[in-house]
Design an enzyme around this catalytic site. Structure first.
Site, PDB file in Angstrom:
ATOM      1  N   CYS A 138      14.586  71.203  10.978  1.00  0.00           N
ATOM      2  CA  CYS A 138      15.206  72.474  11.343  1.00  0.00           C
ATOM      3  C   CYS A 138      16.113  73.074  10.250  1.00  0.00           C
ATOM      4  CB  CYS A 138      15.941  72.306  12.676  1.00  0.00           C
ATOM      5  SG  CYS A 138      16.173  73.858  13.529  1.00  0.00           S
ATOM      6  N   HIS A 150      13.461  68.373  16.928  1.00  0.00           N
ATOM      7  CA  HIS A 150      14.562  67.425  17.094  1.00  0.00           C
ATOM      8  C   HIS A 150      14.167  66.450  18.209  1.00  0.00           C
ATOM      9  CE1 HIS A 150      17.543  70.041  15.021  1.00  0.00           C
ATOM     10  NE2 HIS A 150      16.963  71.043  15.616  1.00  0.00           N
TER      11      HIS A 150
END
Ligand code: GLN
Length: 242
Positions: free
Chosen positions: A97, A193
């Site tokens: 990310c 994640h």
């Protein structure tokens, strides 16, 4: 196998600033999977201003708020040549990310601020007007189905490399073209994640094997582990609603 005095070295970029939604669990998974196989391993955390490490076998970086990304920007740029060279040489890397975005060309935030990246990945990112949040499952050529959790305003567009996978449910790189992440050389960038690796052990083993093969090209496989708990965790996460 590698000698105990030269352990496989994982460089963990900015664990203080860049660590969201369990990202640190990726490092724990890598370390555990090495230890279960008696592969000597160590983790070198790298914070802003720290000296460059001598030897690196694998690079990991997690996600962060826009503000955290802005804080690490200058320090990361100073390390751009070093990190780009590692990626180009085939060093395995996993960027999640926020650092996926900054391993690309950069990230233009919702307020119009440009946070510059190091250009190790052929990708650029622009914030959209709503966050892309939820569970995500993708199908990858290299690792089969992969599941995680995403929460980002950035929309990433690849200008080279290959997507890590195709989105089955969730948003992925930009919510539009059904791509997720990037695979470039042996480096992976992804929005997933969760953490990613404990429930996607094939990716963890790809990173470990690639790191070891750079030291010993004759090595062709890792000793197998019982991944039934990891596979059950992935199936469970994939079954949850978005
Ligand atoms: N701040 C970035 C974004 O919102 C990255 C977020 C993250 O790392 N989860 O797109």
């Amino acid at each position: 196998m590698i000698p105990a005095n030269e352990p496989l070295t994982i460089l963990h970029l900015y664990p203080r600033e860049m660590n969201l939604y369990g990202d640190h669990g990726n490092v724990l998974a890598l370390v555990r999977r090495c230890k279960w196989r008696d592969i000597p391993v160590r983790v070198l955390p790298l914070e802003m201003g720290d000296p460059f490490p001598d030897r690196v076998d694998l690079v990991f970086g997690g996600g962060g708020q826009d503000s955290g990304q802005a804080r690490v920007e200058e320090d990361l740029l100073l390390r751009g040549d070093y990190l780009r060279a590692l990626v180009e040489e085939g060093c395995p890397a996993l960027m999640i990310c926020g650092l996926y975005q900054l391993f690309g060309e950069g990230f233009v935030t919702e307020s119009g601020q440009m946070i510059r990246g190091i250009g190790a990945f052929p990708a650029r990112t622009l914030a959209g007007d709503r966050r892309l949040v939820g569970n995500i499952t993708i199908e990858t050529e290299a690792f089969g189905s992969v599941t995680g959790f995403e929460n980002h305003s950035g929309r990433t567009f690849l200008t080279g490399g290959r997507p890590l996978g195709r989105v089955l449910s969730g948003s992925g790189n930009n919510g539009r073209d059904h791509t997720e992440g990037i695979l470039y050389q042996n480096a992976i960038g992804t929005y997933l994640h969760g953490p990613l690796l404990p429930k996607n052990p094939k990716i963890a083993d790809f990173l470990i094997l690639t790191a070891l093969q750079r030291r010993d090209p004759s090595l062709c496989a890792l000793s197998p582990l019982d991944d039934s708990a990891e596979d059950a965790a992935r199936a469970n996460a994939a079954a949850r609603p978005k």
